[in-house]
Enzyme design. Structure first.
Site, PDB file in Angstrom:
ATOM      1  N   GLU A  60      13.987   2.967   2.093  1.00 21.13           N
ATOM      2  CA  GLU A  60      14.245   3.685   3.335  1.00 21.13           C
ATOM      3  C   GLU A  60      15.720   3.891   3.772  1.00 21.13           C
ATOM      4  OE1 GLU A  60      12.031   1.016   3.354  1.00 21.13           O
ATOM      5  OE2 GLU A  60      10.214   2.063   4.265  1.00 21.13           O
ATOM      6  N   HIS A 129       4.836  -4.528  12.569  1.00 24.78           N
ATOM      7  CA  HIS A 129       4.358  -3.031  12.721  1.00 24.78           C
ATOM      8  C   HIS A 129       4.141  -2.389  13.885  1.00 24.78           C
ATOM      9  CE1 HIS A 129       4.125  -3.564   8.469  1.00 24.78           C
ATOM     10  NE2 HIS A 129       3.470  -2.547   7.860  1.00 24.78           N
TER      11      HIS A 129
HETATM   12  C1  LIG Z   1       9.683  -1.239   4.650  1.00 26.83           C
HETATM   13  C2  LIG Z   1       8.515  -0.739   4.638  1.00 26.83           C
HETATM   14  N1  LIG Z   1       8.249   0.686   4.224  1.00 26.83           N
HETATM   15  C3  LIG Z   1       7.092   1.150   4.089  1.00 26.83           C
HETATM   16  C4  LIG Z   1       6.081   0.259   4.120  1.00 26.83           C
HETATM   17  C5  LIG Z   1       4.555   0.862   4.075  1.00 26.83           C
HETATM   18  N2  LIG Z   1       3.949   0.132   3.040  1.00 26.83           N
HETATM   19  C6  LIG Z   1       3.257  -0.932   3.144  1.00 26.83           C
HETATM   20  S1  LIG Z   1       2.553  -1.283   1.629  1.00 26.83           S
HETATM   21  C7  LIG Z   1       3.406   0.046   0.909  1.00 26.83           C
HETATM   22  C8  LIG Z   1       3.176   0.173  -0.823  1.00 26.83           C
HETATM   23  C9  LIG Z   1       3.715  -1.059  -1.501  1.00 26.83           C
HETATM   24  O1  LIG Z   1       3.434  -1.036  -2.711  1.00 26.83           O
HETATM   25  P1  LIG Z   1       3.691  -2.016  -3.547  1.00 26.83           P
HETATM   26  O2  LIG Z   1       5.039  -2.858  -3.442  1.00 26.83           O
HETATM   27  O3  LIG Z   1       3.453  -1.557  -5.201  1.00 26.83           O
HETATM   28  O4  LIG Z   1       2.616  -3.131  -3.431  1.00 26.83           O
HETATM   29  P2  LIG Z   1       0.829  -3.031  -3.470  1.00 26.83           P
HETATM   30  O5  LIG Z   1       0.463  -2.461  -1.906  1.00 26.83           O
HETATM   31  O6  LIG Z   1       0.601  -2.161  -4.612  1.00 26.83           O
HETATM   32  O7  LIG Z   1       0.303  -4.418  -3.644  1.00 26.83           O
HETATM   33  C10 LIG Z   1       4.061   0.713   1.872  1.00 26.83           C
HETATM   34  C11 LIG Z   1       4.734   1.899   1.436  1.00 26.83           C
HETATM   35  C12 LIG Z   1       6.305  -1.075   4.760  1.00 26.83           C
HETATM   36  N3  LIG Z   1       5.237  -1.940   4.967  1.00 26.83           N
HETATM   37  N4  LIG Z   1       7.538  -1.649   4.754  1.00 26.83           N
END
Ligand SMILES: Cc1ncc(C[n+]2csc(CCOP(=O)(O)OP(=O)(O)O)c2C)c(N)n1
Lengths: 325, 353
Positions: A60, A129
């Site tokens: 971000e 959130h």
């Molecule tokens: C700072 C922030 N940005 C965006 C999100 C929304 N978000 C939650 S999980 C996620 C994907 C994360 O992917 P990864 O780190 O690969 O973990 P996985 O979900 O595959 O276990 C996103 C974009 C968030 N929770 N926090």
């Protein structure tokens, strides 16, 4: 006149800008292939291509900052945050960079950036959130901040935002994406700093914005069933604030209740109450009453979240207590 | 950790990607399994099976509206959490992200109270205040469940710092996803962890996607992450995250090294989630074929079969574990359903000391 969803209104505003201005592009997490966490940009990648609909990594601070840079470089970026709670990760860029650049540079640099983000509590996402940081950003000089409560305003404000010469926070109440409203076919815009008198009334002025307008709608219905006529005002724009409309109403009703679905302390309505009493004290028949969420982090549990979230009954109780209506 | 994993080109030979012990297990499951007692082999199965059944129940209760908010299931990734956490003792900390049920169960958090938390009940681990994304049990040194992507890194760093400062030989395991490596905090934490030489184990669960975004769409350079940390002088290894013994053995070695003061260390587990990112995900970004391919190596199926094939456990023992797990999950659901909601006054508890 068509009835459309809140999310479609925002989408229409974005599509118009993409269609008419080649310098408009959108970036954010999962806005392209996934179609957007709240489906606002669904279908855009296929239509506008990956040069203009850009899926970013979860970075971000970097991509909000890059939006600022791209704006300074002559483009008109729209940057989507998946939640306004995640804006915290990019706050330095938003506050120190986007909103200060014009001033610090003595007016040399312009940042026409639209920052979009879902905001607010009410769907059990818990402490991290469910926040409403538009109330923080509304205090920052050098940027504007709006938060629509219905599709009509969402489209009108988006059109204006996309013409603004300043950075603007466009906060979208997450609770409202699936709600409907009428939107005319003719072109219109809603200027910044214009509140909307949603209902006219004589006995009390009720002020809120965003998801708070749903609460006030129910309150006004309830009051009118009991013969009390409430004037209901939607701020729409949190920065700048349309004090003329608020003061005109105050002069008429002599009573004000201001509702925030965000935390009560230090919120938007504290500012509004302070300003109204300073400029309109001679019209006031009692205190300016604030109702807001409790001063605690947002809990996950449904009953606790609803306990914190201001309900129509809380507003009615406050009106009874302070104004005996 | 396997020093071969650190190659200059960043493209090591396939076998060099793994620690010696881990590759032994990968190439010959029975040999790897031979280093553990039958009880331990069964315990790893029991945990994976419990996580799987627990989460299937979560999905059902999400559909019914008993669980709300965001629900991120760990289905498919069980071998990583279980393998990585088995070597831990009570003094060690665990920190993870919102996809936390598997880590919580593997750390031994009470299944009833975990389910009650997901139901938002008073009897939940966090009294209903945290929900699925924010599970905590400080007594078990399970320090969350963190839902801001990347937000957990410095917390884990600080916990590991406290362990070193207090001269315990405890370690901190920090789980994270591939998507989180795009946050600045990931890089900042790697650097500080290495500068401070803290006993921290980074466990990357590379499931190929951050929400709907495939790794390679937003990552420059090598698709391997474990080579990233060369820059910080951190030893790293890549393991097959679908193979519980491979993960386990890599973790055994890493934890022993951390206790001996050789931290921080890094494990990249290549794994896959079979289900959507969260319950609401329509998965338009990938095709079913890819999911099916990974499912063929399902640890909850393949591992017990391997144990049976090598006569390390009997089919009867496996069936007994399955039956016990089903009963445990049913009891957890019942516990959650019968638990009261928090009292309204509890809204104001635990804001400040
Ligand atoms: C700072 C922030 N940005 C965006 C999100 C929304 N978000 C939650 S999980 C996620 C994907 C994360 O992917 P990864 O780190 O690969 O973990 P996985 O979900 O595959 O276990 C996103 C974009 C968030 N929770 N926090």
């Amino acid at each position: 006149m068509a009835v459309i969803l809140f999310r479609e209104a925002i989408k229409r505003g974005l599509a118009e800008a993409l269609d008419s201005n080649p310098n408009v592009f959108i970036m954010g997490e999962d806005i392209g292939e996934y179609g957007g966490a709240y489906a606002v940009t669904d279908g855009f990648l296929a239509k506008y291509g990956e040069d203009r609909i850009i899926d970013t990594p979860i970075s971000e601070a970097a991509f909000v900052g890059a939006g600022i840079g791209a704006a300074a470089g002559g483009l008109r970026p729209v940057v989507e945050l998946m939640s306004i709670s995640f804006a915290l990760v990019a706050f330095d860029q938003i506050v120190n960079m986007a909103s200060n650049l014009r001033y610090m540079s003595g007016g040399q640099i312009e940042v026409p950036l639209v920052l979009r983000a879902p905001t607010g509590a009410g769907v059990q996402l818990g402490a991290t959130h469910s926040q409403s940081f538009e109330t923080w950003l509304a205090e920052v000089p050098g940027m504007s901040c709006v938060c629509p409560s219905n599709p009509y305003d969402a489209l009108g404000l988006m059109r204006t935002a996309l013409k603004s010469k300043n950075p603007i926070m466009f906060a979208e109440p997450a609770l409202l994406y699936g709600t409907r409203g009428e939107v005319p076919d003719e072109y219109y815009e809603i200027p910044l700093g214009s509140a909307n008198v949603q209902r006219e009334g004589d006995d009390v002025t009720l002020i809120s914005y965003g998801a708070g307008m749903r609460v006030l709608g129910k309150v006004a219905d309830d009051l009118s069933a009991n013969g009390v006529s409430a004037e209901v005002i939607d701020l729409r724009s949190l920065s700048p604030i349309d004090y003329d409309t608020l003061l005109t109403s105050l002069e008429k009703t002599n009573r004000v209740l201001a509702l925030d679905t965000a935390r009560r302390t230090g919120g938007m309505m504290a500012e509004i109450a302070a300003e109204l009493q300073e400029r309109g004290s001679e019209w006031l028949d009692g205190p300016i009453v604030r109702v807001g969420a409790e001063d605690v982090p947002w809990p996950y549990s449904r009953n606790l979240e609803q306990e914190s979230y201001p309900q129509p009954a809380d507003v009615l109780t406050a009106l009874k207590k302070h104004f005996n209506i | 950790m396997a020093s071969q994993a650190k190659t200059k080109s960043g493209k090591p030979a396939k076998s060099a990607k793994r620690s010696a012990a881990a590759s032994k297990s990968l190439e010959n499951g029975a040999t790897g399994a031979g280093s553990y007692s039958q009880d331990e082999l069964l315990e790893m199965f029991r945990q994976m099976c419990l996580i799987r059944q627990f989460e299937i129940a979560c999905g059902e209760h999400y559909a019914k509206g008993n669980i709300r908010g965001f629900l991120h299931l760990y289905i498919g990734q069980e071998a990583t959490g279980v393998g990585a956490l088995r070597p831990l003792t009570d003094q060690d900390y665990v920190v993870t992200h919102y996809r936390d049920h598997g880590h919580a169960i593997s750390r031994g958090l009470d299944v009833n109270r975990s389910m009650a938390e997901l139901f938002g009940r008073k009897t939940g681990l966090s009294k209903g205040k945290g929900g699925s994304m924010h599970l905590f049990d400080a007594a078990k040194r399970f320090m969350g469940g963190h839902a801001i992507v990347g937000g957990q890194f410095p917390l884990a760093l600080g916990l590991a710092f406290s362990q070193k400062y207090q001269k315990t030989d405890g370690v901190t395991v920090c789980f994270f996803g591939d998507g989180s490596t795009n946050q600045g905090l990931y890089h900042e934490t790697l650097n500080l962890a290495a500068v401070w030489k803290v006993p921290m184990l980074f466990v990357l669960e590379n499931n190929g996607y951050g929400m709907g975004t495939a790794v390679e769409r937003v990552r420059a350079g090598s698709p391997d992450f474990y080579t990233d940390v060369d820059r910080y002088g951190i030893d790293a290894v890549e393991v097959d995250g679908m193979d519980v013994l491979a993960v386990r053995e890599a973790a055994d070695i890493a934890i022993a090294k951390l206790r001996a003061g050789e931290g921080p260390l890094f494990i990249e587990a290549k794994t896959f989630r079979y289900v959507g990112h969260s319950y609401a995900d329509g998965q338009k970004y990938r095709d079913q074929h890819e999911v099916d391919e990974w499912r063929r190596r399902d640890p909850v199926e393949a591992y017990p079969q391997m144990l049976i094939d090598h006569k390390l456990v009997s089919k009867k023992q496996i069936d007994q574990v399955k039956a016990d797990v089903d009963a445990q999950v049913a009891a957890a659901v019942k516990f959650a359903e019968e638990s009261p909601e928090p009292d309204p006054e509890e809204l104001f508890d635990d804001v400040m000391a």
